[in-house]
Design a protein around this motif. Structure first.
Motif, mmCIF file in Angstrom:
data_model
loop_
_atom_site.group_PDB
_atom_site.id
_atom_site.type_symbol
_atom_site.label_atom_id
_atom_site.label_comp_id
_atom_site.label_asym_id
_atom_site.label_seq_id
_atom_site.Cartn_x
_atom_site.Cartn_y
_atom_site.Cartn_z
ATOM 1 N N LEU A 42 0.834 -1.207 0.000
ATOM 2 C CA LEU A 42 0.000 0.000 0.000
ATOM 3 C C LEU A 42 0.870 1.259 0.000
ATOM 4 O O LEU A 42 0.623 2.197 -0.756
ATOM 5 C CB LEU A 42 -0.943 -0.001 1.200
ATOM 6 C CG LEU A 42 -2.031 -1.081 1.188
ATOM 7 C CD1 LEU A 42 -2.711 -1.154 2.540
ATOM 8 C CD2 LEU A 42 -3.035 -0.838 0.077
ATOM 9 N N VAL A 49 -2.494 4.710 4.615
ATOM 10 C CA VAL A 49 -3.037 3.618 5.430
ATOM 11 C C VAL A 49 -3.426 4.198 6.785
ATOM 12 O O VAL A 49 -2.564 4.529 7.596
ATOM 13 C CB VAL A 49 -2.012 2.480 5.622
ATOM 14 C CG1 VAL A 49 -2.621 1.337 6.411
ATOM 15 C CG2 VAL A 49 -1.498 1.993 4.274
ATOM 16 N N ARG A 54 -4.114 -0.045 9.760
ATOM 17 C CA ARG A 54 -2.761 -0.565 10.030
ATOM 18 C C ARG A 54 -2.793 -1.489 11.252
ATOM 19 O O ARG A 54 -2.250 -2.600 11.216
ATOM 20 C CB ARG A 54 -1.797 0.589 10.267
ATOM 21 C CG ARG A 54 -0.375 0.169 10.572
ATOM 22 C CD ARG A 54 0.493 1.388 10.855
ATOM 23 N NE ARG A 54 0.504 2.325 9.742
ATOM 24 C CZ ARG A 54 1.336 2.254 8.712
ATOM 25 N NH1 ARG A 54 2.238 1.298 8.660
ATOM 26 N NH2 ARG A 54 1.294 3.141 7.747
ATOM 27 N N TRP A 69 -5.806 -9.775 1.755
ATOM 28 C CA TRP A 69 -5.443 -8.358 1.832
ATOM 29 C C TRP A 69 -4.267 -8.045 0.921
ATOM 30 O O TRP A 69 -4.240 -7.007 0.275
ATOM 31 C CB TRP A 69 -5.110 -7.967 3.260
ATOM 32 C CG TRP A 69 -6.284 -7.517 4.076
ATOM 33 C CD1 TRP A 69 -7.406 -6.893 3.632
ATOM 34 C CD2 TRP A 69 -6.428 -7.641 5.480
ATOM 35 N NE1 TRP A 69 -8.247 -6.620 4.682
ATOM 36 C CE2 TRP A 69 -7.664 -7.071 5.837
ATOM 37 C CE3 TRP A 69 -5.633 -8.193 6.476
ATOM 38 C CZ2 TRP A 69 -8.121 -7.021 7.142
ATOM 39 C CZ3 TRP A 69 -6.100 -8.141 7.777
ATOM 40 C CH2 TRP A 69 -7.328 -7.555 8.104
ATOM 41 N N ALA A 73 -4.329 -5.377 -1.930
ATOM 42 C CA ALA A 73 -3.447 -4.216 -1.795
ATOM 43 C C ALA A 73 -2.759 -3.889 -3.116
ATOM 44 O O ALA A 73 -2.439 -2.736 -3.383
ATOM 45 C CB ALA A 73 -2.403 -4.464 -0.707
ATOM 46 N N ALA A 79 -6.678 2.395 0.309
ATOM 47 C CA ALA A 79 -6.511 1.367 1.329
ATOM 48 C C ALA A 79 -7.831 0.939 1.950
ATOM 49 O O ALA A 79 -8.011 -0.231 2.285
ATOM 50 C CB ALA A 79 -5.554 1.858 2.416
ATOM 51 N N LEU A 82 -9.724 -2.228 0.901
ATOM 52 C CA LEU A 82 -9.325 -3.587 1.256
ATOM 53 C C LEU A 82 -10.499 -4.361 1.824
ATOM 54 O O LEU A 82 -10.592 -5.568 1.649
ATOM 55 C CB LEU A 82 -8.186 -3.586 2.271
ATOM 56 C CG LEU A 82 -6.819 -3.162 1.765
ATOM 57 C CD1 LEU A 82 -5.809 -3.229 2.908
ATOM 58 C CD2 LEU A 82 -6.367 -4.024 0.623
#
Length: 94
Positions: A42, A49, A54, A69, A73, A79, A82
């Motif tokens: 990412l 992110v 995160r 993921w 990504a 982000a 996702l």
């Protein structure tokens, strides 16, 4: 076959426990590496992110979710696209 000698038996049991711990540590390290890879992909794509995402990625213990993921990504526009690849599995081993 375990030896009748108590010291040899104890050493064999300790070796067996150490091998199990090693395998568990190795699996955890692989999952951590997958989580870091998701974030790295990412970041390399210049996507922001959010801290909450995160944290969710880094706390995930599902190999299947981390792999989903990682695939997403590579192609998502943001982000937050996702989605919940974990499907509620973030604490589960996988």
């Amino acid at each position: 076959r375990l030896s009748a000698d108590p010291v040899s038996r104890q050493l064999a049991e300790m070796r067996e426990k150490a091998a199990v711990c090693y395998q568990l540590d190795l699996a955890a390290a692989r999952q951590e590496g997958r989580a870091e890879a998701v974030i790295a992909v990412l970041a390399a794509r210049g996507l922001d992110v959010p801290e909450s995402l995160r944290a969710q990625i880094l706390s995930c213990r599902s190999t299947a979710a981390l792999d989903r993921w990682l695939t997403r990504a590579a192609t998502c526009a943001a982000a937050d696209e996702l989605g919940d690849a974990g499907g509620g599995e973030s604490g589960a081993a996988g």
